[in-house]
Design a protein around this motif. Structure first.
Motif, PDB file in Angstrom:
ATOM      1  N   ARG A  49      -7.471   8.763   1.945  1.00 18.41           N
ATOM      2  CA  ARG A  49      -6.765   9.604   1.233  1.00 18.41           C
ATOM      3  C   ARG A  49      -7.182  10.922   0.805  1.00 18.41           C
ATOM      4  N   PRO A  50      -6.115  11.778   0.733  1.00 15.78           N
ATOM      5  CA  PRO A  50      -6.804  13.143   0.390  1.00 15.78           C
ATOM      6  C   PRO A  50      -7.182  13.155  -0.983  1.00 15.78           C
ATOM      7  N   VAL A  51      -8.229  13.907  -1.212  1.00 13.98           N
ATOM      8  CA  VAL A  51      -8.431  14.177  -2.889  1.00 13.98           C
ATOM      9  C   VAL A  51      -7.439  14.920  -3.534  1.00 13.98           C
ATOM     10  N   PRO A  52      -6.870  14.187  -4.774  1.00 11.37           N
ATOM     11  CA  PRO A  52      -5.847  15.053  -5.388  1.00 11.37           C
ATOM     12  C   PRO A  52      -6.579  16.450  -5.864  1.00 11.37           C
ATOM     13  N   PRO A  53      -5.562  17.352  -5.825  1.00 14.58           N
ATOM     14  CA  PRO A  53      -6.067  18.620  -6.321  1.00 14.58           C
ATOM     15  C   PRO A  53      -6.905  18.779  -7.867  1.00 14.58           C
ATOM     16  N   ALA A  54      -6.401  17.624  -8.670  1.00 16.75           N
ATOM     17  CA  ALA A  54      -7.019  17.960  -9.968  1.00 16.75           C
ATOM     18  C   ALA A  54      -8.310  17.202 -10.113  1.00 16.75           C
ATOM     19  N   ALA A 112       0.760  -1.230  -0.150  1.00 13.38           N
ATOM     20  CA  ALA A 112      -0.111   0.041  -0.034  1.00 13.38           C
ATOM     21  C   ALA A 112       0.856   1.224   0.045  1.00 13.38           C
ATOM     22  N   GLN A 113       2.097   0.937  -0.045  1.00 19.68           N
ATOM     23  CA  GLN A 113       2.891   2.344   0.235  1.00 19.68           C
ATOM     24  C   GLN A 113       2.697   3.629  -0.775  1.00 19.68           C
ATOM     25  N   HIS A 114       2.753   3.066  -1.999  1.00 19.69           N
ATOM     26  CA  HIS A 114       2.688   3.994  -3.200  1.00 19.69           C
ATOM     27  C   HIS A 114       1.345   5.070  -3.142  1.00 19.69           C
ATOM     28  N   ARG A 115       0.555   4.458  -2.237  1.00 21.16           N
ATOM     29  CA  ARG A 115      -0.805   5.292  -1.884  1.00 21.16           C
ATOM     30  C   ARG A 115      -0.638   6.128  -0.422  1.00 21.16           C
ATOM     31  N   LEU A 116       0.509   6.101   0.148  1.00 24.03           N
ATOM     32  CA  LEU A 116       0.266   6.714   1.492  1.00 24.03           C
ATOM     33  C   LEU A 116       1.291   7.751   1.456  1.00 24.03           C
ATOM     34  N   ASP A 117       0.578   9.043   1.272  1.00 19.88           N
ATOM     35  CA  ASP A 117       1.475  10.148   1.379  1.00 19.88           C
ATOM     36  C   ASP A 117       1.364  10.846   2.789  1.00 19.88           C
ATOM     37  N   LEU A 118       2.137  11.901   3.101  1.00 18.18           N
ATOM     38  CA  LEU A 118       2.039  12.413   4.368  1.00 18.18           C
ATOM     39  C   LEU A 118       0.957  12.708   4.946  1.00 18.18           C
ATOM     40  N   ILE A 119       0.033  13.223   4.178  1.00 18.06           N
ATOM     41  CA  ILE A 119      -1.163  13.744   4.834  1.00 18.06           C
ATOM     42  C   ILE A 119      -2.538  12.691   4.854  1.00 18.06           C
ATOM     43  N   ALA A 120      -2.057  11.396   4.469  1.00 16.98           N
ATOM     44  CA  ALA A 120      -2.839  10.170   4.477  1.00 16.98           C
ATOM     45  C   ALA A 120      -3.269   9.929   5.886  1.00 16.98           C
ATOM     46  N   VAL A 121      -4.734   9.759   6.092  1.00 16.19           N
ATOM     47  CA  VAL A 121      -5.253   9.712   7.414  1.00 16.19           C
ATOM     48  C   VAL A 121      -5.471   8.208   7.843  1.00 16.19           C
TER      49      VAL A 121
END
Length: 131
Positions: A108-113, A34-43
């Protein structure tokens, strides 16, 4: 023996306490499924049956700590890394393990796009006001 004739212990630092290398906590792994989907602000949020984490002998103490921290309040990956004083890469691998074990899920946060355009929202509001 060191040059001064005294034995040195490389696994202990007087100021820091026992030293454990980050890769030892992840068993040498640098990625998880799952790492590729875990950015810093993922809750990270615990699942209802995560209370069983303490009894699971397959989990490391760090895994149990992550579940404990997220049990009361969902935490971002960055918050977990800061609270546990671990590198973000290590926390990503550990959280990935917990996702695979179905003890936590990640919002996961919603991407800005993918966010709606501000102008469109403003037009909708103006249209609603005109009704």
């Amino acid at each position: 023996m060191s040059a001064d004739g005294q034995g040195t212990n490389h696994w202990f630092d007087d100021e820091a306490g026992p030293v454990v290398r980050p890769y030892a906590m992840t068993r040498g792994r640098t990625t998880s499924a799952a790492q590729h989907r875990l950015d810093l602000i993922a809750v990270v949020v615990t699942k209802p049956h995560a209370d069983e984490a303490e009894a699971d002998v397959t989990l490391s103490p760090e895994h149990v700590d992550i579940v404990g921290l997220c049990r009361g309040t969902p935490q971002s990956v960055a918050e977990l890394a800061a609270e546990l004083d671990l590198p973000v890469g290590v926390v990503r691998v550990l959280v990935g393990d917990l996702v695979d074990s179905e003890l936590v899920h990640v919002n996961r946060p919603v991407p800005p796009a993918e966010l709606p355009d501000e102008n469109i929202l403003r037009d909708v509001i103006n249209g609603l006001r005109a009704l």
